[in-house]
Design a protein around this motif. Structure first.
Motif, PDB file in Angstrom:
ATOM      1  N   UNK A   9     -53.180 -28.439   2.205  1.00 38.31           N
ATOM      2  CA  UNK A   9     -53.387 -29.084   0.902  1.00 38.31           C
ATOM      3  C   UNK A   9     -52.084 -29.267   0.146  1.00 38.31           C
ATOM      4  N   UNK A  12     -50.802 -32.696   0.600  1.00 40.83           N
ATOM      5  CA  UNK A  12     -51.428 -33.744  -0.207  1.00 40.83           C
ATOM      6  C   UNK A  12     -51.117 -33.572  -1.698  1.00 40.83           C
ATOM      7  N   UNK A  18     -48.312 -38.495  -0.664  1.00 41.18           N
ATOM      8  CA  UNK A  18     -49.536 -39.288  -0.676  1.00 41.18           C
ATOM      9  C   UNK A  18     -49.214 -40.751  -0.403  1.00 41.18           C
ATOM     10  N   UNK A  79     -60.677 -36.013   7.662  1.00 36.96           N
ATOM     11  CA  UNK A  79     -61.658 -36.154   6.580  1.00 36.96           C
ATOM     12  C   UNK A  79     -60.941 -36.270   5.233  1.00 36.96           C
ATOM     13  N   UNK A  80     -59.946 -35.418   5.056  1.00 35.65           N
ATOM     14  CA  UNK A  80     -59.193 -35.424   3.806  1.00 35.65           C
ATOM     15  C   UNK A  80     -58.493 -36.774   3.633  1.00 35.65           C
ATOM     16  N   UNK A  83     -60.622 -39.365   2.190  1.00 37.64           N
ATOM     17  CA  UNK A  83     -60.786 -39.214   0.743  1.00 37.64           C
ATOM     18  C   UNK A  83     -59.558 -39.720   0.012  1.00 37.64           C
ATOM     19  N   UNK A  87     -59.577 -42.376  -2.897  1.00 37.65           N
ATOM     20  CA  UNK A  87     -59.104 -41.985  -4.223  1.00 37.65           C
ATOM     21  C   UNK A  87     -58.033 -42.942  -4.730  1.00 37.65           C
ATOM     22  N   UNK A  88     -57.168 -43.376  -3.829  1.00 40.05           N
ATOM     23  CA  UNK A  88     -55.975 -44.113  -4.239  1.00 40.05           C
ATOM     24  C   UNK A  88     -56.153 -45.628  -4.221  1.00 40.05           C
TER      25      UNK A  88
ATOM     26  N   UNK B   5     -54.780 -37.665  -8.393  1.00 40.07           N
ATOM     27  CA  UNK B   5     -55.028 -37.188  -7.029  1.00 40.07           C
ATOM     28  C   UNK B   5     -54.060 -36.075  -6.669  1.00 40.07           C
ATOM     29  N   UNK B   8     -55.241 -33.019  -8.338  1.00 43.28           N
ATOM     30  CA  UNK B   8     -56.435 -32.492  -7.680  1.00 43.28           C
ATOM     31  C   UNK B   8     -56.064 -31.665  -6.455  1.00 43.28           C
ATOM     32  N   UNK B  76     -65.953 -35.414  -8.354  1.00 49.31           N
ATOM     33  CA  UNK B  76     -65.249 -36.297  -7.423  1.00 49.31           C
ATOM     34  C   UNK B  76     -64.736 -35.530  -6.209  1.00 49.31           C
ATOM     35  N   UNK B  77     -64.495 -34.246  -6.427  1.00 46.09           N
ATOM     36  CA  UNK B  77     -63.867 -33.453  -5.373  1.00 46.09           C
ATOM     37  C   UNK B  77     -64.877 -32.779  -4.454  1.00 46.09           C
ATOM     38  N   UNK B  79     -66.475 -33.717  -1.896  1.00 45.85           N
ATOM     39  CA  UNK B  79     -66.184 -33.917  -0.475  1.00 45.85           C
ATOM     40  C   UNK B  79     -65.116 -32.946  -0.005  1.00 45.85           C
ATOM     41  N   UNK B  80     -64.081 -32.823  -0.827  1.00 47.76           N
ATOM     42  CA  UNK B  80     -62.992 -31.916  -0.464  1.00 47.76           C
ATOM     43  C   UNK B  80     -63.502 -30.483  -0.378  1.00 47.76           C
TER      44      UNK B  80
END
Lengths: 112, 112
Positions: A9, A12, A18, A79-80, A83, A87-88, B5, B8, B76-77, B79-80
């Motif tokens: 994480x 990200x 990103x 998966x991330x 997202x 998101x972006x 993002x 997050x 929104x998070x 999924x994460x």
DNA sequence: TATCTATATAACCATTCTGTTATATACATT
DNA sequence: AATGTATATAACAGAATGGTTATATAGATA
């Protein structure tokens, strides 16, 4: 695994990483192209790429003068990444990146 | 959105916040219970919670002496969070947390 | 082999982050 | 109102992070 997840994480958790990942979702890219699109210095890009690579998200291959970086398919973080993409999608900077990406041709960028 | 993002993912980029979120996936918890399970000082927990709350992942409610923190559904998070859960499922520390969680009763923990 | 070019690494500075201790605040109960 | 308890905030130290410039390395070409 806790530490691994934390590290994942962290990747990200940086604006420019990103942006890099979002670009690599489009196509494989070399360092100087990424530097051009992000408008950040080459060493900065190189270090980001190194860290992303350490988590197993991307790999690199030699291509003549250049080193291509590309996303690894089926990585744990797939998966991330999905997202991230959603998101972006509508972000200004991200859109501008994609515009600049069209003009990012390594043969023209990296001659000094 | 890029900055949002980034923020997050910063939340998920810390070991102890991951542990906190994992615990809140089980049930709502007060500060002293979290401090007990993580074995970290209360101010540290409070600050983590504040940051997580700022991103809209959790909310709090007063409950007598205590303040309960709980996950916001449909954030929104979400999924994460699911990924977090599956990433951490088999981790030693996470398992130990869940064991200690069973013994985390606020009425017994917070009397000095 | 010598040179040129793209990338990697080192060193530095400024900023951010986490944990801790000490202290303030807010809520409950008497 | 006064006291006690849970939580929040402040202040501080140490570690990590990101950007930059300067330099080293590795691959390609002549």
């Amino acid at each position: 695994m806790l530490t691994t997840t934390e590290k994942l994480f962290k990747i990200f958790a940086d604006k420019n990483r990103l942006r890099i990942l979002n670009l690599l979702l489009q196509r494989k890219m070399c360092v100087c192209e990424l530097a051009f699109v992000l408008q950040v210095t080459q060493p900065s890009i190189s270090r980001h790429l190194k860290r992303i690579k350490e988590t197993g998200l991307i790999a690199d291959e030699q291509d003549g003068f250049w080193t291509n970086y590309f996303l690894i398919k089926n990585s744990k973080a797939g998966v991330i990444l999905k997202s991230v993409k959603s998101f972006l999608k509508n972000d200004k900077v991200i859109k501008a990146d994609l515009e600049r990406l069209k003009k990012a041709e390594r043969t023209k960028l990296c001659s000094k």
